[in-house]
Design a protein around this motif. Structure first.
Motif, mmCIF file in Angstrom:
data_model
loop_
_atom_site.group_PDB
_atom_site.id
_atom_site.type_symbol
_atom_site.label_atom_id
_atom_site.label_comp_id
_atom_site.label_asym_id
_atom_site.label_seq_id
_atom_site.Cartn_x
_atom_site.Cartn_y
_atom_site.Cartn_z
ATOM 1 N N ALA A 163 42.425 84.363 -81.622
ATOM 2 C CA ALA A 163 41.722 85.523 -82.174
ATOM 3 C C ALA A 163 42.541 86.738 -81.764
ATOM 4 C CB ALA A 163 40.306 85.620 -81.603
ATOM 5 N N VAL A 164 42.376 87.823 -82.494
ATOM 6 C CA VAL A 164 43.146 89.028 -82.192
ATOM 7 C C VAL A 164 42.227 90.241 -82.220
ATOM 8 C CG1 VAL A 164 43.883 89.271 -84.603
ATOM 9 C CG2 VAL A 164 45.178 90.408 -82.806
ATOM 10 N N VAL A 165 42.454 91.131 -81.271
ATOM 11 C CA VAL A 165 41.749 92.411 -81.220
ATOM 12 C C VAL A 165 42.802 93.482 -81.452
ATOM 13 C CG1 VAL A 165 40.423 94.019 -79.806
ATOM 14 C CG2 VAL A 165 39.993 91.560 -79.630
ATOM 15 N N PHE A 166 42.640 94.238 -82.535
ATOM 16 C CA PHE A 166 43.593 95.294 -82.860
ATOM 17 C C PHE A 166 43.125 96.621 -82.288
ATOM 18 C CE2 PHE A 166 44.361 92.293 -86.372
ATOM 19 C CZ PHE A 166 45.730 92.112 -86.197
ATOM 20 N N ALA A 167 44.069 97.369 -81.753
ATOM 21 C CA ALA A 167 43.822 98.729 -81.280
ATOM 22 C C ALA A 167 44.691 99.652 -82.133
ATOM 23 C CB ALA A 167 44.171 98.868 -79.798
ATOM 24 N N PRO A 168 44.120 100.209 -83.189
ATOM 25 C CA PRO A 168 44.919 101.051 -84.086
ATOM 26 C C PRO A 168 45.208 102.421 -83.491
ATOM 27 C CG PRO A 168 42.660 100.939 -84.858
ATOM 28 C CD PRO A 168 42.755 100.028 -83.669
ATOM 29 N N HIS A 169 46.304 102.993 -83.927
ATOM 30 C CA HIS A 169 46.655 104.348 -83.524
ATOM 31 C C HIS A 169 45.630 105.311 -84.126
ATOM 32 C CE1 HIS A 169 48.841 108.127 -83.225
ATOM 33 N NE2 HIS A 169 49.561 107.546 -82.287
ATOM 34 N N PRO A 170 45.268 106.366 -83.413
ATOM 35 C CA PRO A 170 44.288 107.331 -83.941
ATOM 36 C C PRO A 170 44.664 107.937 -85.289
ATOM 37 C CG PRO A 170 44.644 107.730 -81.614
ATOM 38 C CD PRO A 170 45.651 106.688 -82.038
ATOM 39 N N LYS A 171 45.954 108.027 -85.581
ATOM 40 C CA LYS A 171 46.377 108.581 -86.869
ATOM 41 C C LYS A 171 46.473 107.520 -87.967
ATOM 42 C CE LYS A 171 48.871 112.720 -85.500
ATOM 43 N NZ LYS A 171 50.132 113.453 -85.641
ATOM 44 N N ALA A 172 45.993 106.319 -87.690
ATOM 45 C CA ALA A 172 46.028 105.252 -88.689
ATOM 46 C C ALA A 172 44.719 104.472 -88.716
ATOM 47 C CB ALA A 172 47.203 104.322 -88.419
ATOM 48 N N ILE A 173 43.638 105.098 -88.328
ATOM 49 C CA ILE A 173 42.333 104.415 -88.248
ATOM 50 C C ILE A 173 41.870 103.920 -89.609
ATOM 51 C CG2 ILE A 173 39.865 104.772 -87.770
ATOM 52 C CD1 ILE A 173 41.282 104.559 -85.218
ATOM 53 N N LYS A 174 41.853 104.783 -90.612
ATOM 54 C CA LYS A 174 41.335 104.396 -91.929
ATOM 55 C C LYS A 174 42.185 103.289 -92.542
ATOM 56 C CE LYS A 174 39.380 108.937 -92.932
ATOM 57 N NZ LYS A 174 39.471 110.123 -93.786
ATOM 58 N N THR A 175 43.490 103.417 -92.447
ATOM 59 C CA THR A 175 44.389 102.392 -92.984
ATOM 60 C C THR A 175 44.159 101.062 -92.273
ATOM 61 O OG1 THR A 175 46.040 104.108 -93.434
ATOM 62 C CG2 THR A 175 46.814 101.828 -93.418
ATOM 63 N N SER A 176 44.032 101.100 -90.967
ATOM 64 C CA SER A 176 43.828 99.874 -90.186
ATOM 65 C C SER A 176 42.500 99.215 -90.521
ATOM 66 C CB SER A 176 43.910 100.192 -88.691
ATOM 67 O OG SER A 176 45.174 100.724 -88.367
ATOM 68 N N ILE A 177 41.443 100.005 -90.619
ATOM 69 C CA ILE A 177 40.133 99.450 -90.967
ATOM 70 C C ILE A 177 40.179 98.822 -92.359
ATOM 71 C CG2 ILE A 177 37.750 100.069 -91.557
ATOM 72 C CD1 ILE A 177 37.802 102.011 -89.171
ATOM 73 N N PHE A 178 40.804 99.511 -93.309
ATOM 74 C CA PHE A 178 40.917 98.958 -94.669
ATOM 75 C C PHE A 178 41.676 97.637 -94.639
ATOM 76 C CE2 PHE A 178 42.693 98.314 -98.852
ATOM 77 C CZ PHE A 178 41.629 98.613 -99.687
ATOM 78 N N ALA A 179 42.772 97.550 -93.891
ATOM 79 C CA ALA A 179 43.554 96.324 -93.817
ATOM 80 C C ALA A 179 42.732 95.176 -93.239
ATOM 81 C CB ALA A 179 44.828 96.537 -93.000
ATOM 82 N N VAL A 180 41.978 95.449 -92.184
ATOM 83 C CA VAL A 180 41.140 94.400 -91.581
ATOM 84 C C VAL A 180 40.038 93.969 -92.550
ATOM 85 C CG1 VAL A 180 39.439 93.954 -89.758
ATOM 86 C CG2 VAL A 180 41.614 95.045 -89.187
ATOM 87 N N GLN A 181 39.371 94.922 -93.174
ATOM 88 C CA GLN A 181 38.293 94.577 -94.101
ATOM 89 C C GLN A 181 38.808 93.864 -95.344
ATOM 90 O OE1 GLN A 181 36.547 98.519 -94.413
ATOM 91 N NE2 GLN A 181 34.900 97.958 -93.010
ATOM 92 N N ALA A 182 39.939 94.285 -95.871
ATOM 93 C CA ALA A 182 40.497 93.656 -97.072
ATOM 94 C C ALA A 182 40.914 92.227 -96.792
ATOM 95 C CB ALA A 182 41.688 94.452 -97.594
ATOM 96 N N GLY A 183 41.393 91.964 -95.582
ATOM 97 C CA GLY A 183 41.871 90.627 -95.229
ATOM 98 C C GLY A 183 40.787 89.608 -94.968
ATOM 99 N N GLN A 184 39.545 90.016 -95.048
ATOM 100 C CA GLN A 184 38.446 89.065 -94.760
ATOM 101 C C GLN A 184 38.019 88.315 -95.997
ATOM 102 O OE1 GLN A 184 35.273 90.611 -92.362
ATOM 103 N NE2 GLN A 184 36.661 91.949 -91.287
#
Length: 184
Positions: A163-184
């Motif tokens: 399992a993986v826990v991602f810690a996104p950079h503060p300037k990439a929060i929306k992009t990171s959340i979209f990537a995680v949600q899209a990949g589900q």
């Protein structure tokens, strides 16, 4: 060599003052929904529970999950959206390069094919090499390639049964959340 801790502290304060954290505040996060957590301890606890269950599933499920991630992340609309989001949110890179990287990591990151069991036999006996999961892995996502990092790490780590826990950079929060949600 003398280290001026006051000067270092002043530099750190200046850098922190220059970081734009507006994106962090505006990112919609419901704790735990879609695997997105506000609290790192909750994310790690959920990842440990998920990993214990995941590693007990048949390997065929891992193949299906990796294939689905590849399929979703190479869909034209997802790839284009993530490439635009990464450039717009971070202010780094350009759309064409982000799109190329998106397709590259989605298609070419090694998955289950690199984790095959192997055995040798001979005069000294039998040796079986079968890789096993590590557990929960923490991954820090850089501002430079937030979506590519999430895709690449997800494929490799999930293929291995982790399992993986991602810690996104503060300037990439929306992009990171979209990537995680899209990949589900």
């Amino acid at each position: 060599m003398n280290i001026d801790t006051n000067a270092i502290e002043a530099i750190v304060q200046q850098v922190m003052g220059n970081i734009n954290l507006e994106n962090k505040a505006s990112a919609p996060v419901i704790d735990g929904e879609d695997g997105i957590f506000r609290d790192m301890d909750n994310a790690i606890e959920a990842a440990f529970a998920a990993q214990r269950e995941y590693m007990m599933q048949p390997l065929a499920l891992r193949y299906k999950i990796i294939a689905e991630i590849r399929k979703i992340m190479t869909k034209k609309e997802n790839a284009e959206t993530l490439a635009h989001m990464a450039v717009d949110e971070t202010g780094m890179g350009n759309y064409e390069d982000k799109l190329t990287k998106q397709y590259l990591v989605s298609k070419r990151t090694p998955g289950m094919e690199d984790l095959m069991a192997n055995c040798w036999t001979g005069d000294e006996g039998l040796t079986l090499l079968e890789l096993s999961p590590f557990g929960v892995i923490g991954a820090i996502c850089p501002t430079t390639n937030p979506n590519e990092t999430i895709i690449n790490n997800s494929i490799g780590m999930l293929a291995a049964g982790n399992a993986v826990v991602f810690a996104p950079h503060p300037k990439a929060i929306k992009t990171s959340i979209f990537a995680v949600q899209a990949g589900q």
